[in-house]
Motif scaffolding. Structure first.
Motif, PDB file in Angstrom:
ATOM      1  N   ALA A 110       0.830  -1.200   0.000  1.00 21.18           N
ATOM      2  CA  ALA A 110       0.000   0.000   0.000  1.00 21.18           C
ATOM      3  C   ALA A 110       0.865   1.251   0.000  1.00 21.18           C
ATOM      4  O   ALA A 110       0.574   2.242  -0.673  1.00 21.18           O
ATOM      5  N   SER A 134       2.240   1.796  -3.422  1.00 22.80           N
ATOM      6  CA  SER A 134       1.201   2.271  -4.320  1.00 22.80           C
ATOM      7  C   SER A 134       0.995   3.766  -4.174  1.00 22.80           C
ATOM      8  O   SER A 134       0.787   4.479  -5.149  1.00 22.80           O
ATOM      9  N   GLN A 135       1.073   4.262  -2.927  1.00 22.78           N
ATOM     10  CA  GLN A 135       0.866   5.681  -2.699  1.00 22.78           C
ATOM     11  C   GLN A 135       2.040   6.514  -3.222  1.00 22.78           C
ATOM     12  O   GLN A 135       1.874   7.646  -3.628  1.00 22.78           O
ATOM     13  N   LYS A 156      -0.617  -0.670 -13.688  1.00 22.34           N
ATOM     14  CA  LYS A 156      -0.313  -1.930 -12.992  1.00 22.34           C
ATOM     15  C   LYS A 156      -1.564  -2.649 -12.499  1.00 22.34           C
ATOM     16  O   LYS A 156      -1.465  -3.641 -11.777  1.00 22.34           O
ATOM     17  N   PRO A 212      -9.202  -0.724 -13.834  1.00 25.36           N
ATOM     18  CA  PRO A 212      -7.957  -0.042 -14.218  1.00 25.36           C
ATOM     19  C   PRO A 212      -8.140   0.730 -15.516  1.00 25.36           C
ATOM     20  O   PRO A 212      -8.454   0.151 -16.556  1.00 25.36           O
ATOM     21  N   ALA A 222       0.163   3.406 -11.188  1.00 24.35           N
ATOM     22  CA  ALA A 222      -0.712   2.521 -10.417  1.00 24.35           C
ATOM     23  C   ALA A 222      -1.821   1.951 -11.291  1.00 24.35           C
ATOM     24  O   ALA A 222      -2.146   0.763 -11.231  1.00 24.35           O
ATOM     25  N   ALA A 223      -2.418   2.795 -12.132  1.00 21.95           N
ATOM     26  CA  ALA A 223      -3.481   2.336 -13.032  1.00 21.95           C
ATOM     27  C   ALA A 223      -2.940   1.330 -14.042  1.00 21.95           C
ATOM     28  O   ALA A 223      -3.564   0.293 -14.301  1.00 21.95           O
ATOM     29  N   CYS A 252      -5.239  -2.999 -17.890  1.00 20.05           N
ATOM     30  CA  CYS A 252      -5.629  -1.593 -17.888  1.00 20.05           C
ATOM     31  C   CYS A 252      -6.073  -1.176 -19.282  1.00 20.05           C
ATOM     32  O   CYS A 252      -5.475  -1.566 -20.289  1.00 20.05           O
ATOM     33  N   GLU A 258      -4.473  -1.204 -10.895  1.00 16.25           N
ATOM     34  CA  GLU A 258      -5.281  -0.634  -9.815  1.00 16.25           C
ATOM     35  C   GLU A 258      -6.385   0.262 -10.381  1.00 16.25           C
ATOM     36  O   GLU A 258      -6.238   0.851 -11.452  1.00 16.25           O
ATOM     37  N   THR A 259      -7.481   0.362  -9.644  1.00 20.54           N
ATOM     38  CA  THR A 259      -8.519   1.339  -9.958  1.00 20.54           C
ATOM     39  C   THR A 259      -8.167   2.626  -9.235  1.00 20.54           C
ATOM     40  O   THR A 259      -8.126   2.659  -8.006  1.00 20.54           O
ATOM     41  N   VAL A 260      -7.881   3.665  -9.977  1.00 23.55           N
ATOM     42  CA  VAL A 260      -7.407   4.922  -9.409  1.00 23.55           C
ATOM     43  C   VAL A 260      -8.507   5.968  -9.532  1.00 23.55           C
ATOM     44  O   VAL A 260      -9.113   6.124 -10.590  1.00 23.55           O
TER      45      VAL A 260
END
Length: 351
Positions: A5, A8-9, A19, A319, A16-17, A287, A21-23
């Motif tokens: 986490a 990710s931040q 990779k 994503p 992040a997207a 994505c 993730e839902t951003v």
């Protein structure tokens, strides 16, 4: 907070997207976001005698890349360069005709291409990336790119672009062995170029197969998908963890095979791809990038708002990177870009 986490931040939202993730809100950047639609770019362009000089002069390339970042709230910057620097670095003559586009001396012998001096020829591009990474805030991603072997081959054989890419298609059919050797050379060139861009500071890279639409089913697999899969594997071996975006413009039903067989982290979609198909990619953890019609961006108004809302409603819960289905048109009013970014951020914000 666990390590995953925390990492990710720290990374830019775009990365992040890419990779998976839902951003929220969705990251935004545009293909050809640095270019002739901006008045400041047109003034800068006057300082170079030719387009390649522009690309190979880090001071000008950096400034061109940063101009849209100063004007707009984009989440990523893509280095100002051109896909045809690769054939140029391999020894083919390349020049640009004002108002008409690129010209090349048609390649009669693919065996004449050479890697001698390849990296040193492209060093100005890598220097531009180093300067950009130092100049950009950490939360803004920096993208490198290259042209896909098929698209590069179409220009190299014909000496210019063409909607149906007839010269390359007929050459590949008549001379499959030399054409395959040419593609192999371009695969190696692309890997080297992308890896060097990553080493210079690019956070992710995109492979543009702008003329994928010219290929039939078998040709698409042989000349687009297979070479790009090899590029992805080669870049991953040298730079594991760096996201790779693939853009086979106009691939239609071939987008699915492209996503499955190339191994790209993200698929950039042209404006003809339905939202249902785009969501299927997201369901597989891929994505999706896209896919506003550049013509609608140029028109603006209600048509633009409705298109942005439609794309965001369909894709915001997976994503997703908001982008165009191709590059910004010269005729696009700059204020329309501001309108899109603000609307995307509003429509994809956490609620």
């Amino acid at each position: 907070m666990d390590d995953a986490a925390s990492a990710s931040q720290r990374q830019p939202p775009l990365i992040a997207a890419l990779k998976g993730e839902t951003v929220r809100p969705a990251p935004v950047w545009f293909m050809r976001q640095a270019g002739r639609y901006l008045p400041e770019y047109r003034e800068l362009r006057k300082q170079a005698s030719g387009f390649l000089e522009f690309c190979y002069t880090p001071e000008m390339a950096v400034e061109a890349t940063l101009q849209p970042m100063r004007r707009y709230a984009f989440d990523a910057s893509i280095v100002f360069s051109d896909i045809l620097v690769l054939p140029h670095a391999l020894g083919q003559e390349v020049w640009f005709v004002q108002g008409e586009g690129p010209r090349l001396t048609p390649l009669a012998d693919p065996g004449s291409l050479s890697f001698e001096g390849f990296e040193s020829h492209l060093e100005p591009v890598y220097e531009t990336i180093r300067r950009l990474r130092a100049a950009l805030p950490a939360e803004k991603a920096l993208l490198g790119f290259c042209g896909a072997p098929w698209t590069l081959a179409t220009y190299m054989i014909a000496g210019r672009g063409g909607q149906e890419q007839w010269p390359a298609r007929t050459y590949a059919a008549r001379n499959p062995a030399p054409f395959a050797a040419m593609i192999d050379t371009l695969v190696e060139a692309a890997i080297r170029h992308l890896v060097r861009q990553i080493e210079a500071g690019a956070d992710a890279v995109q492979i543009f197969d702008s003329w994928a639409s010219a290929l039939d089913e078998r040709g698409f697999l042989r000349w687009s998908v297979e070479p790009i899969a090899r590029i992805v594997a080669g870049v991953r071996e040298a730079a594991p963890g760096v996201p790779i975006i693939g853009f086979p413009r106009g691939a239609g039903y071939g987008y699915t095979a492209f996503a499955e067989r190339t191994g790209v982290d993200a698929v950039s979609l042209d404006w003809t791809v339905p939202m249902a198909a785009a969501r299927e990619f997201q369901d597989r953890g891929i994505c999706v990038q896209g896919n506003l019609d550049p013509a609608v961006l140029t028109v603006g108004g209600e048509a633009l708002d409705n298109s942005v809302d439609h794309i965001c409603a369909a894709l915001k819960d997976g994503p997703f990177v908001f982008n165009l289905g191709h590059g910004i048109s010269l005729e696009t009013p700059p204020e329309h870009v501001t309108r899109v970014i603000e609307r995307v951020k509003e429509r994809t914000a956490r609620r």
